[in-house]
Scaffold this active site. Structure first.
Site, PDB file in Angstrom:
ATOM      1  N   GLY A 210      34.029  62.869   2.992  1.00  0.00           N
ATOM      2  CA  GLY A 210      33.727  64.222   3.456  1.00  0.00           C
ATOM      3  C   GLY A 210      32.946  64.941   2.374  1.00  0.00           C
ATOM      4  O   GLY A 210      31.829  65.407   2.615  1.00  0.00           O
TER       5      GLY A 210
ATOM      6  N   ASN B 198      16.987  60.190   7.335  1.00  0.00           N
ATOM      7  CA  ASN B 198      16.541  60.923   8.528  1.00  0.00           C
ATOM      8  C   ASN B 198      15.834  62.238   8.198  1.00  0.00           C
ATOM      9  O   ASN B 198      15.456  62.994   9.099  1.00  0.00           O
ATOM     10  CB  ASN B 198      17.706  61.144   9.507  1.00  0.00           C
ATOM     11  CG  ASN B 198      18.776  62.072   8.922  1.00  0.00           C
ATOM     12  OD1 ASN B 198      18.587  62.680   7.867  1.00  0.00           O
ATOM     13  ND2 ASN B 198      19.890  62.169   9.615  1.00  0.00           N
TER      14      ASN B 198
ATOM     15  N   ILE C 109      16.837  64.978   7.354  1.00  0.00           N
ATOM     16  CA  ILE C 109      17.459  66.220   7.832  1.00  0.00           C
ATOM     17  C   ILE C 109      18.771  66.459   7.099  1.00  0.00           C
ATOM     18  O   ILE C 109      19.576  65.538   6.926  1.00  0.00           O
ATOM     19  CB  ILE C 109      17.743  66.136   9.359  1.00  0.00           C
ATOM     20  CG1 ILE C 109      16.448  66.116  10.161  1.00  0.00           C
ATOM     21  CG2 ILE C 109      18.645  67.282   9.827  1.00  0.00           C
ATOM     22  CD1 ILE C 109      15.643  67.403  10.164  1.00  0.00           C
TER      23      ILE C 109
ATOM     24  N   SER D 227      38.616  57.343 -29.044  1.00  0.00           N
ATOM     25  CA  SER D 227      39.349  58.599 -29.219  1.00  0.00           C
ATOM     26  C   SER D 227      40.573  58.688 -28.332  1.00  0.00           C
ATOM     27  O   SER D 227      41.580  59.275 -28.712  1.00  0.00           O
ATOM     28  CB  SER D 227      38.447  59.794 -28.878  1.00  0.00           C
ATOM     29  OG  SER D 227      37.411  59.912 -29.811  1.00  0.00           O
TER      30      SER D 227
ATOM     31  N   GLU E 163      31.867  60.856 -15.917  1.00  0.00           N
ATOM     32  CA  GLU E 163      33.264  61.143 -15.540  1.00  0.00           C
ATOM     33  C   GLU E 163      33.470  61.192 -14.031  1.00  0.00           C
ATOM     34  O   GLU E 163      34.461  60.691 -13.511  1.00  0.00           O
ATOM     35  CB  GLU E 163      33.723  62.473 -16.158  1.00  0.00           C
ATOM     36  CG  GLU E 163      33.951  62.444 -17.660  1.00  0.00           C
ATOM     37  CD  GLU E 163      32.662  62.627 -18.449  1.00  0.00           C
ATOM     38  OE1 GLU E 163      31.587  62.804 -17.836  1.00  0.00           O
ATOM     39  OE2 GLU E 163      32.732  62.594 -19.692  1.00  0.00           O
TER      40      GLU E 163
ATOM     41  N   HIS F 154      43.006  65.205 -26.413  1.00  0.00           N
ATOM     42  CA  HIS F 154      42.361  66.409 -26.930  1.00  0.00           C
ATOM     43  C   HIS F 154      42.702  67.569 -25.999  1.00  0.00           C
ATOM     44  O   HIS F 154      41.851  68.188 -25.390  1.00  0.00           O
ATOM     45  CB  HIS F 154      40.857  66.210 -27.077  1.00  0.00           C
ATOM     46  CG  HIS F 154      40.511  65.109 -28.044  1.00  0.00           C
ATOM     47  ND1 HIS F 154      40.955  63.814 -27.896  1.00  0.00           N
ATOM     48  CD2 HIS F 154      39.781  65.120 -29.188  1.00  0.00           C
ATOM     49  CE1 HIS F 154      40.517  63.067 -28.899  1.00  0.00           C
ATOM     50  NE2 HIS F 154      39.804  63.837 -29.703  1.00  0.00           N
TER      51      HIS F 154
ATOM     52  N   ASP G 118      36.016  71.403 -33.004  1.00  0.00           N
ATOM     53  CA  ASP G 118      35.093  71.206 -31.877  1.00  0.00           C
ATOM     54  C   ASP G 118      34.869  72.499 -31.088  1.00  0.00           C
ATOM     55  O   ASP G 118      33.854  72.646 -30.400  1.00  0.00           O
ATOM     56  CB  ASP G 118      35.602  70.100 -30.939  1.00  0.00           C
ATOM     57  CG  ASP G 118      35.034  68.735 -31.317  1.00  0.00           C
ATOM     58  OD1 ASP G 118      34.071  68.699 -32.115  1.00  0.00           O
ATOM     59  OD2 ASP G 118      35.552  67.720 -30.817  1.00  0.00           O
TER      60      ASP G 118
ATOM     61  N   HIS H 156      35.233  72.470 -26.139  1.00  0.00           N
ATOM     62  CA  HIS H 156      36.091  71.292 -26.072  1.00  0.00           C
ATOM     63  C   HIS H 156      37.584  71.642 -26.020  1.00  0.00           C
ATOM     64  O   HIS H 156      38.419  70.757 -26.156  1.00  0.00           O
ATOM     65  CB  HIS H 156      35.827  70.383 -27.273  1.00  0.00           C
ATOM     66  CG  HIS H 156      34.571  69.565 -27.128  1.00  0.00           C
ATOM     67  ND1 HIS H 156      33.352  70.129 -26.844  1.00  0.00           N
ATOM     68  CD2 HIS H 156      34.359  68.230 -27.204  1.00  0.00           C
ATOM     69  CE1 HIS H 156      32.440  69.177 -26.767  1.00  0.00           C
ATOM     70  NE2 HIS H 156      33.019  68.015 -26.978  1.00  0.00           N
TER      71      HIS H 156
ATOM     72  N   ARG I  53      45.377  65.284 -29.736  1.00  0.00           N
ATOM     73  CA  ARG I  53      44.539  64.589 -30.716  1.00  0.00           C
ATOM     74  C   ARG I  53      45.267  64.542 -32.056  1.00  0.00           C
ATOM     75  O   ARG I  53      45.153  63.584 -32.811  1.00  0.00           O
ATOM     76  CB  ARG I  53      43.229  65.359 -30.882  1.00  0.00           C
ATOM     77  CG  ARG I  53      42.436  64.940 -32.099  1.00  0.00           C
ATOM     78  CD  ARG I  53      41.144  65.742 -32.191  1.00  0.00           C
ATOM     79  NE  ARG I  53      40.427  65.420 -33.419  1.00  0.00           N
ATOM     80  CZ  ARG I  53      40.480  66.147 -34.523  1.00  0.00           C
ATOM     81  NH1 ARG I  53      41.190  67.252 -34.564  1.00  0.00           N
ATOM     82  NH2 ARG I  53      39.808  65.784 -35.596  1.00  0.00           N
TER      83      ARG I  53
HETATM   84  C1  LIG Z   1      29.811  67.784  -1.733  1.00  0.00           C
HETATM   85  C2  LIG Z   1      29.462  68.354  -0.393  1.00  0.00           C
HETATM   86  N1  LIG Z   1      28.660  69.436  -0.320  1.00  0.00           N
HETATM   87  C3  LIG Z   1      28.358  69.993   0.868  1.00  0.00           C
HETATM   88  C4  LIG Z   1      28.877  69.481   2.018  1.00  0.00           C
HETATM   89  C5  LIG Z   1      28.595  70.149   3.356  1.00  0.00           C
HETATM   90  N2  LIG Z   1      27.732  69.288   4.154  1.00  0.00           N
HETATM   91  C6  LIG Z   1      28.212  68.489   5.104  1.00  0.00           C
HETATM   92  S1  LIG Z   1      27.041  67.567   5.818  1.00  0.00           S
HETATM   93  C7  LIG Z   1      25.828  68.263   4.891  1.00  0.00           C
HETATM   94  C8  LIG Z   1      24.409  67.838   5.069  1.00  0.00           C
HETATM   95  C9  LIG Z   1      24.317  66.399   4.824  1.00  0.00           C
HETATM   96  O1  LIG Z   1      23.058  65.923   5.107  1.00  0.00           O
HETATM   97  P1  LIG Z   1      22.876  64.387   5.318  1.00  0.00           P
HETATM   98  O2  LIG Z   1      23.684  63.644   4.346  1.00  0.00           O
HETATM   99  O3  LIG Z   1      21.423  64.133   5.335  1.00  0.00           O
HETATM  100  O4  LIG Z   1      23.510  64.124   6.734  1.00  0.00           O
HETATM  101  P2  LIG Z   1      22.802  64.332   8.154  1.00  0.00           P
HETATM  102  O5  LIG Z   1      22.624  65.792   8.351  1.00  0.00           O
HETATM  103  O6  LIG Z   1      21.533  63.611   8.092  1.00  0.00           O
HETATM  104  O7  LIG Z   1      23.793  63.754   9.088  1.00  0.00           O
HETATM  105  C10 LIG Z   1      26.365  69.197   4.023  1.00  0.00           C
HETATM  106  C11 LIG Z   1      25.574  69.995   3.075  1.00  0.00           C
HETATM  107  C12 LIG Z   1      29.725  68.358   1.906  1.00  0.00           C
HETATM  108  N3  LIG Z   1      30.298  67.792   2.958  1.00  0.00           N
HETATM  109  N4  LIG Z   1      29.970  67.812   0.701  1.00  0.00           N
HETATM  110 MG   LIG Z   2      20.075  63.517   6.612  1.00  0.00          MG
END
Ligand SMILES: Cc1ncc(C[n+]2csc(CCOP(=O)(O)OP(=O)(O)O)c2C)c(N)n1
Ligand SMILES: [Mg+2]
Length: 657
Positions: free
Chosen positions: A97, A169, A171, A368, A397, A446, A454, A458, A505
Site C-alpha cells: 500500500g 502507464n 499515469i 559501532s 536504512e 547510540h 556528535d 545524532h 554507546r
Molecule cells: C508512499 C505512498 N505515497 C502515496 C501514496 C498514495 N498513492 C496511492 S496510488 C498513487 C499513485 C500511484 O501511481 P502509480 O504507481 O503509477 O499507479 P497507477 O496510478 O498507475 O495505478 C499514490 C500517490 C501511497 N499509496 N504510498
Molecule cells: Mg502509473
C-alpha cells in the site's frame, strides 16, 4: 484492467504456486507492490481458488477469497480490504500500500532464498530452494526512494531470482507522469546492473511470455520488465487518464467497457463457465505437482540430512532449537561496566551460535552497533557468498527495513542495526513489520545524548516516544549487561512482534544483582530493582537504560537521608502494559503518588506512569554537541537532581495530603 493479461500470463504460465497450499516453502513469491491495485490480486486469488490457511499454517479447506468477499471489497471484515494484507488474506505474500515497500520487500525474499539455497541445497538436493520472486510495481514505486535503495543492492548482489514488472502507464493520481517524472527508468536500472527488457504492449501474451522466459534464463542479475500499458484499458472515456486510477468508472462507463471486451453487459461479478477449470488445469495442476514433488523430496532429504531438515522445520514454524539459550552470558557486577551495545554483541553472538538462521547486519554501522556475528565461518553475505550470515545493507536504512521484512516472510530470523536516530529513515518499513506481525529484530545503538560530541543531529529525543507509539512493536531499553541478556531472551522468543532493542554507546555500570533484584524482571517490562525497608516507599523513581544507574545512586543517597525510595527499572513499556493488573499494582501501587521518571529523551507519554503531577526528568530540545559530562550537567541528569525531584514530589503530596 490494464494488467490483467500480465498477471494472467505470469500466474497461469509461469508461477510455481500451489493454490491448494499457498504456504509451501519453495513456492514462487508474487508481490503486488502497487497495493492500490489490490483487486487484481484478489481476482487472481479467487479465480485460482487459493485456499485459506490458519495462523498455524494449516489449510482450512475453504477458499481464501470468495465471490462474496469480493462483493464486499473494502467493507468491514471482508477478506478484500483496501490494500492487500498479509495474515488476513491467505495468498497475500506481504502487505502493500505504501508505494515502494513491496518491491523492496521482494529483495529481502530473494536474498533469503539465496541464503536458504546455500545452506540447505545439499548434494542430491540441489534444487530444494530455487523459487523466484516477482514484484509488480508502478510509477509510484519507481519514484519512491526506497525502490532505488532496494534496486541498487539487488543489482549489487546479482539476485537473478528477482523479477520486477514495471507497469509503465504514465499515469499517477495527479495526472500524467510528465508532471514530475521524466527519468529514463531503463537506463537507471541498467546502471544498477539489472537485466532490462521491454514489452511494448501489455496485451501481447507472447511478448510477455518471452520476457518472463528471458528473466528465467538470465544469470547473475535481477530482471526488470517494463510493460507499456494503458490504465483503465477498454473504458472508452477513462482509459489513459488519472480518472481511471482513483474513482469508480461509473455504471455507464462499465457498460461500455464490457461492450468493448465483448462481455455480457448486464452481468456483474460474472465468472464464465470454464474459467475456474482453466486455472485448475494451468497454475493449479502445475503447482500441485511441484508442491507434491517437493514434499516427497523433503522426506528423502530428512533421511540423508536429518539435522538440516529439523532446522528447516523449526525455522518454518518459527521455533527455536533446543538449548538455544545455553550459552547466553552472565555478567559480573562492575561499577565501570560496559556499553549495552557491547554486551548486546556478546549476547547476540552466543545466541547466533545456537540459532543458525539468526542472520542480519547493519546499514554500514556494524563496527559501532556490535552486531557482527564473529563465529568462524559466519562470513559475509555477498554475490560471491550467499551463505554468509553478516549482511552489508549499505547506507540504505529504509530498504534495510523492507528487506528484513522480506527475509522474515521467508522465515529466517533477521536482525538489522543502525544508530537509533536513523529510525527516522526506516519507519515506513518498520510499521509494516508491526502490521504484519513479523518478528524482525532491530538493534539500535547510540540511544541518547550519550553519544556526546556528535551533537543534535545524532541525538535521539522523540524517538523512544515515536517507537513506543507504534502498535505491536516491542521496545526494550535495557539498563545494564544482564538486562541486555534478558532482553535478547525475550526478543528471540517472540513470534508475532517486531522488537527494537535500544542500546547505549557509552559504558553503564553492571548492576550488583546480589544487592539488587535479578535482571529476569526484564521479561515483565518493569520491575522493582531496589526498595527501601520499612513499609511503603515514599517515592518511586522510574528509569530506563543508562538512567537506571542514576536512579540507584539517588536511591542510596535518599536512604542515607532516611527517605524511602523505590527504584523501578522499566526497560519496556509494552511488556509492562501486558502484565496483569496485580503485577502492575505491585510495581507501581496506585496510592503512591510521588513519582519521578528519568530518561534522556522527550517526556512524551511518561505521565501514564508518573501521573499528571509526577516529575519527568527529560529533554525537551534537540540536545547539543559536547562531551557527555557537560551534557549531563546541562540537561540535569545527575543524582542530585533526581534526589531533589524526589523530595519535591514527596513534599508536594504531603502539602496536598
Ligand atoms: C508512499 C505512498 N505515497 C502515496 C501514496 C498514495 N498513492 C496511492 S496510488 C498513487 C499513485 C500511484 O501511481 P502509480 O504507481 O503509477 O499507479 P497507477 O496510478 O498507475 O495505478 C499514490 C500517490 C501511497 N499509496 N504510498
Ligand atoms: Mg502509473
Amino acid at each position: 484492467m490494464a494488467l490483467a493479461p500480465t498477471a494472467y500470463c505470469l500466474w497461469q504460465r509461469f508461477l510455481r504456486f500451489d493454490p491448494q497450499d499457498p504456504v509451501w516453502p519453495n513456492r514462487d513469491r508474487f508481490v503486488l507492490s502497487i497495493g492500490h491495485a489490490s483487486m487484481l490480486l484478489y481476482s487472481l486469488l479467487h479465480l485460482t481458488e487459493v485456499r485459506a490457511v490458519s495462523k498455524d499454517y494449516e489449510s482450512l479447506g475453504e477458499v481464501s477469497v470468495s465471490l462474496d468477499a469480493i462483493k464486499a471489497f473494502r467493507q468491514l471484515d471482508s477478506r478484500c480490504p483496501g490494500h492487500p494484507e498479509y495474515r488476513w488474506t491467505s495468498g497475500v505474500e506481504t502487505t502493500t500500500g505504501p508505494l515502494g515497500q513491496g518491491v523492496a520487500t521482494s529483495v529481502g525474499m530473494a536474498i533469503a532464498r539465496q541464503w536458504l539455497a546455500t545452506r540447505y541445497n545439499q548434494k542430491g538436493f540441489e534444487d530444494l530452494f530455487d523459487f523466484n520472486v516477482y514484484a509488480l510495481c508502478g510509477d509510484g514505486c519507481m519514484m519512491e526512494g526506497i525502490s532505488s535503495e532496494a534496486a541498487s543492492i539487488a543489482g549489487h548482489l546479482r539476485l537473478s531470482n528477482l523479477c520486477w514488472i514495471y507497469d509503465n502507464n504514465h499515469i499517477t493520481i495527479e495526472g500524467n507522469t510528465s508532471l514530475a517524472f521524466t527519468e529514463d527508468v531503463a537506463t537507471r536500472f541498467i546502471g544498477y546492473g539489472w537485466n532490462v527488457t521491454r514489452v511494448g504492449d501489455a496485451n501481447d501474451l507472447d511478448m510477455l511470455a518471452r520476457a518472463f522466459r528471458n528473466f528465467q534464463s538470465t544469470q547473475n542479475r535481477p530482471t526488470l520488465i517494463i510493460v507499456d500499458s494503458h490504465i483503465g484499458y477498454g473504458a472508452p472515456h477513462k482509459q489513459d487518464t488519472s480518472g481511471a486510477h482513483g474513482e469508480p468508472l461509473g455504471e455507464d462507463e462499465v457498460r461500455l467497457a464490457k461492450r468493448n471486451y465483448g462481455w455480457p453487459e448486464d452481468k456483474k461479478f460474472y465468472v464464465p463457465e470454464g474459467v475456474y477449470d482453466h486455472f485448475r488445469q494451468g497454475i493449479g495442476k502445475r503447482g500441485r505437482e511441484l508442491r507434491d514433488a517437493w514434499f516427497a523430496r523433503i522426506g528423502e532429504y530428512r533421511k540423508v540430512y536429518p539435522e538440516l531438515a529439523d532446522e528447516l522445520f523449526q525455522m518454518q514454524h518459527r521455533q527455536l532449537p533446543e538449548g538455544w539459550d545455553l550459552d547466553l552470558p552472565e555478567f559480573p557486577a562492575d561499577t565501570k561496566g560496559l556499553a549495552t551495545r557491547e554486551s548486546s554483541g556478546k549476547v547476540l553472538n552466543a545466541a547466533a551460535k545456537r540459532i543458525p538462521w539468526l542472520i542480519g547486519g547493519s546499514a554500514d554501522l556494524a563496527p559501532s552497533t556490535k552486531t557482527r556475528i564473529t563465529e568462524e565461518g559466519a562470513g559475509d553475505f555477498s554475490a560471491e557468498n550467499y551463505g554468509g550470515r553478516n549482511f552489508h545493507f549499505g547506507i540504505r536504512e529504509h530498504a534495510m527495513g523492507a528487506i528484513l521484512n522480506g527475509m522474515s516472510l521467508v522465515k529466517v530470523r533477521p536482525f538489522g542495526s543502525g544508530f537509533f536516530i536513523f529510525v527516522d529513515y526506516m519507519r515506513g518499513a518498520m510499521r509494516l513489520s508491526a502490521l504484519m506481525e513479523l518478528p524482525v529484530i532491530y538493534v539500535f545503538t547510540h540511544d541518547s545524548i550519550g553519544v556526546g560530541e556528535d551533537g543534535p543531529t545524532h541525538q535521539p529525543i522523540e524517538h523512544l516516544a515515536h517507537m513506543r507509539s507504534m502498535p505491536g512493536l516491542i521496545v526494550i531499553r535495557p539498563a545494564d549487561a544482564n538486562e541486555v541478556r534478558e532482553a535478547w531472551k525475550v526478543i528471540l522468543q517472540l513470534h508475532h512482534e517486531p522488537a527494537a532493542l535500544v542500546l547505549t554507546r557509552q559504558a553503564v555500570p553492571t548492576i550488583d544483582r546480589t544487592k539488587y533484584a535479578p535482571a529476569s524482571g526484564v521479561a515483565r517490562g518493569a520491575y522493582i530493582l531496589a526498595d527501601a525497608p520499612g513499609g511503603d516507599p515514599e517515592v518511586i523513581l522510574i528509569g530506563t537504560g543508562s538512567e537506571v544507574a542514576l536512579c540507584l545512586e539517588a536511591h542510596e543517597q535518599l536512604k542515607k537521608e532516611g527517605v524511602r525510595a523505590r527504584v523501578v527499572s522499566m526497560p519496556s513499556w509494552e511488556l509492562f502494559d501486558d502484565q496483569d493488573s496485580d503485577y502492575r499494582e505491585t510495581v507501581l501501587p496506585r496510592h503512591i503518588k510521588p513519582r519521578v521518571s528519568v530518561e534522556e529523551a522527550s517526556d512524551f507519554g511518561w505521565s501514564k506512569y508518573t501521573g499528571s503531577e509526577g516529575h519527568n526528568i527529560c529533554i525537551e530540545s534537540f540536545g547539543a554537541s559536547a562531551p557527555l559530562k557537560q551534557l549531563l550537567k546541562k540537561f540535569g541528569f545527575s543524582a542530585e537532581n533526581v534526589v531533589a525531584a524526589a523530595k519535591s514530589q514527596i513534599a508536594k503530596y504531603q502539602t496536598e495530603g
